[in-house]
Design a protein around this motif. Structure first.
Motif, PDB file in Angstrom:
ATOM      1  N   TRP A 108      -6.579  12.217  11.625  1.00  0.00           N
ATOM      2  CA  TRP A 108      -7.976  11.789  11.455  1.00  0.00           C
ATOM      3  C   TRP A 108      -8.118  10.677  10.417  1.00  0.00           C
ATOM      4  O   TRP A 108      -9.156  10.028  10.335  1.00  0.00           O
ATOM      5  CB  TRP A 108      -8.861  12.985  11.103  1.00  0.00           C
ATOM      6  CG  TRP A 108      -8.747  14.047  12.157  1.00  0.00           C
ATOM      7  CD1 TRP A 108      -8.107  15.239  12.049  1.00  0.00           C
ATOM      8  CD2 TRP A 108      -9.235  13.975  13.508  1.00  0.00           C
ATOM      9  NE1 TRP A 108      -8.165  15.927  13.240  1.00  0.00           N
ATOM     10  CE2 TRP A 108      -8.857  15.186  14.146  1.00  0.00           C
ATOM     11  CE3 TRP A 108      -9.958  13.022  14.228  1.00  0.00           C
ATOM     12  CZ2 TRP A 108      -9.178  15.444  15.482  1.00  0.00           C
ATOM     13  CZ3 TRP A 108     -10.280  13.292  15.557  1.00  0.00           C
ATOM     14  CH2 TRP A 108      -9.886  14.489  16.164  1.00  0.00           C
ATOM     15  N   VAL A 109      -7.093  10.500   9.588  1.00  0.00           N
ATOM     16  CA  VAL A 109      -7.115   9.391   8.628  1.00  0.00           C
ATOM     17  C   VAL A 109      -6.700   8.097   9.331  1.00  0.00           C
ATOM     18  O   VAL A 109      -7.194   7.022   9.022  1.00  0.00           O
ATOM     19  CB  VAL A 109      -6.165   9.678   7.436  1.00  0.00           C
ATOM     20  CG1 VAL A 109      -5.965   8.424   6.594  1.00  0.00           C
ATOM     21  CG2 VAL A 109      -6.730  10.803   6.577  1.00  0.00           C
ATOM     22  N   CYS A 110      -5.793   8.204  10.302  1.00  0.00           N
ATOM     23  CA  CYS A 110      -5.316   7.024  11.044  1.00  0.00           C
ATOM     24  C   CYS A 110      -6.507   6.236  11.568  1.00  0.00           C
ATOM     25  O   CYS A 110      -7.371   6.772  12.241  1.00  0.00           O
ATOM     26  CB  CYS A 110      -4.441   7.456  12.225  1.00  0.00           C
ATOM     27  SG  CYS A 110      -4.157   6.106  13.408  1.00  0.00           S
ATOM     28  N   MET A 111      -6.551   4.938  11.214  1.00  0.00           N
ATOM     29  CA  MET A 111      -7.690   4.117  11.611  1.00  0.00           C
ATOM     30  C   MET A 111      -7.348   3.172  12.755  1.00  0.00           C
ATOM     31  O   MET A 111      -8.120   2.288  13.086  1.00  0.00           O
ATOM     32  CB  MET A 111      -8.262   3.388  10.394  1.00  0.00           C
ATOM     33  CG  MET A 111      -7.204   2.687   9.569  1.00  0.00           C
ATOM     34  SD  MET A 111      -7.582   2.619   7.776  1.00  0.00           S
ATOM     35  CE  MET A 111      -6.563   3.924   7.113  1.00  0.00           C
ATOM     36  N   GLY A 112      -6.158   3.339  13.330  1.00  0.00           N
ATOM     37  CA  GLY A 112      -5.804   2.548  14.509  1.00  0.00           C
ATOM     38  C   GLY A 112      -5.548   1.083  14.219  1.00  0.00           C
ATOM     39  O   GLY A 112      -5.818   0.224  15.055  1.00  0.00           O
ATOM     40  N   CYS A 113      -4.985   0.769  13.060  1.00  0.00           N
ATOM     41  CA  CYS A 113      -4.753  -0.637  12.704  1.00  0.00           C
ATOM     42  C   CYS A 113      -3.555  -1.212  13.441  1.00  0.00           C
ATOM     43  O   CYS A 113      -3.384  -2.422  13.511  1.00  0.00           O
ATOM     44  CB  CYS A 113      -4.580  -0.806  11.199  1.00  0.00           C
ATOM     45  SG  CYS A 113      -2.968  -0.271  10.562  1.00  0.00           S
TER      46      CYS A 113
END
Lengths: 189, 292
Positions: free
Chosen positions: A73-78
């Motif tokens: 849920w921390v992963c922001m898909g950068c």
């Protein structure tokens, strides 16, 4: 993380591992733990397990620990991890699959705000065909209970013409709605 | 005349209104024609791809199918997040005929792949247009030090793009800034993430990432951080006050879009380029180039 029986975990959760590989189209077993993904991840400092560790845990079948992690849920898909992965694994895509699997398994606690945001965002798109920011913010704040979140920006945004009080409705709303409904049916397995 | 299908995305008329104003003003000067995709819908952005892969393909595919009704070969989207979604559809559906059929079964008008996705930065950074920009400069931005901030999704992951700049050290915006007479400062945070929608869902992380970016830009001696993404711009500009409050700093770093700087150099009035829409005052920066 205490004692853990790896061979039992893999035996019990092999179908889950296969499902993640199939859904994401990524062979996570190719990961050889170089940890480039973790080194470059902007969110790693706030994660419970860095991305490379998630990949290893996944390959070992540690389903519950992965799906209950804060990491996904921390992963922001950068896409920094995907860009740098020397084994050609689209790690950001794997994270998408894990979020979807976590929701299906009911492990939503750590993803509460992200899920609320995505629901509010997509809710306005489903209704109007486009994002309606004010509607998103109101719906998001109501569902998280943090009613004043970003309220200080509301008036300046309106005055600068950066927020609209009413949604723009596209003509093809029914087409967009149909896309939402049909994908839900197709994925609802 | 260069002509492209144009996908404004949901932010160009709202949160990034100055990006839209400056894009159209600059295009008129340079003779670039943008044809807006008729009745376009939201691309779904990160919310769709986090939620459902098929939805994340079908929403942008509807737009690309509508773009096929226009007399164009290429589509551009000024928003990095939209751009990456379109490029992703093109990448996946051109490699998987079954998936393409599945996506098309969700659409009223089929997506064929006829219209290709082009980087919005390349509309300006290709050698021919860059030359034209350089020759059209009316007000050189000489002396202005600019930190070019690309964010993530115009360059990452490079495999999905037809044309991709170096994802670790991109050059397109640097070349544009140089053509305007300004100086792009060397700095290592060109493609570090701003936190994107974590601004809403986990604000502390976003604030930390934005603080890192602003601090490094300031240390590099930049007068402004120039962006090409509405999400990055909003996080660095509107939320800069939250960063300053949390970290006890005072950056007051203007964060304009690169199209606003092109417009300035082409002699367009700062007001028409939407400089007043920025949250952090750009007055000092404008004074430096004699535009305020």
């Amino acid at each position: 993380m205490g004692e853990f029986n790896l061979s039992q975990a893999l035996k019990a959760n092999r179908s889950f591992v296969d499902k993640v590989i199939e859904e994401s189209g990524q062979d996570i077993r190719q990961c050889y733990q170089c940890a480039k993904c973790s080194g470059g991840c902007p969110g790693a400092y706030a994660m419970d397990y860095p991305p490379s560790q998630i990949m290893r845990m996944l390959a070992l079948g540690m389903k519950d620990k992965v799906l209950k992690s804060r990491t996904i849920w921390v992963c922001m898909g950068c896409n920094t991890c995907t860009t740098r992965c020397i084994r050609n694994i689209d790690i950001a895509r794997v994270m998408d699959t894990l979020r979807q699997e976590a929701v299906k398994a009911g492990y939503t606690e750590k993803g509460r705000t992200v899920i609320a945001f995505n629901d509010a965002f997509l809710g306005t798109v489903k209704s109007y065909g486009r994002l309606f920011e004010a509607g998103l913010l109101i719906k998001f704040n109501l569902s998280t209970g943090n009613l004043m979140k970003d309220a200080q920006f509301g008036l300046p945004m309106l005055l600068k013409g950066k927020a609209k009080p009413f949604p723009h409705k596209i003509k093809g709303r029914s087409e967009v709605k149909k896309i939402f409904e049909k994908t839900k049916q197709m994925e609802g397995n | 005349m260069a002509r492209y299908a144009f996908y404004p995305g949901c932010s160009l008329d709202t949160t990034a209104v100055e990006y839209g104003m400056s894009t159209h003003a600059v295009a008129r000067k340079l003779g670039i024609e943008f044809l807006e995709v008729p009745d376009w819908n939201c691309c779904g952005a990160s919310s769709a791809h986090m939620t459902d892969h098929l939805l994340a393909l079908a929403l942008p595919a509807r737009v690309l199918a509508l773009a096929e009704t226009l007399p164009v070969n290429e589509l551009v989207a000024p928003c990095a997040a939209c751009h990456q979604r379109f490029a992703g559809v093109e990448y996946e559906l051109s490699r998987d005929e079954e998936l393409k059929k599945k996506v098309n079964s969700l659409l009223d008008r089929p997506y064929t792949g006829k219209v290709k996705v082009k980087s919005f930065l390349e509309v300006f950074a290709n050698p021919e247009t860059l030359d034209k920009i350089q020759k059209s400069v009316k007000r050189s931005l000489k002396g202005l030090k600019v930190a070019c901030y690309y964010g993530c999704l115009f360059v990452k992951p490079p495999k999905v793009f037809n044309y991709a700049d170096d994802p670790e050290n991109p050059q397109a915006m640097d070349n544009i800034i140089r053509a305007l007479g300004a100086e792009p400062v060397p700095w290592p945070y060109k493609t570090e993430c701003c936190g994107a929608s974590l601004a809403m869902t986990d604000e502390e992380i976003c604030t930390k990432l934005c603080n890192d970016i602003l601090r490094v830009a300031k240390d590099a001696g930049a007068d402004c951080v120039v962006t090409c993404c509405p999400v990055c711009q909003q996080n660095l500009d509107m939320r800069q006050v939250s960063v300053e409050n949390k970290y006890g700093t005072k950056y007051r770093m203007p964060v304009p879009f690169f199209t606003q700087l092109i417009g300035l150099a082409l002699g367009i009035d700062a007001q028409a380029l939407g400089f007043k829409k920025l949250f952090v005052s750009p007055v000092k920066m404008l004074q430096k180039v004699g535009a305020a």
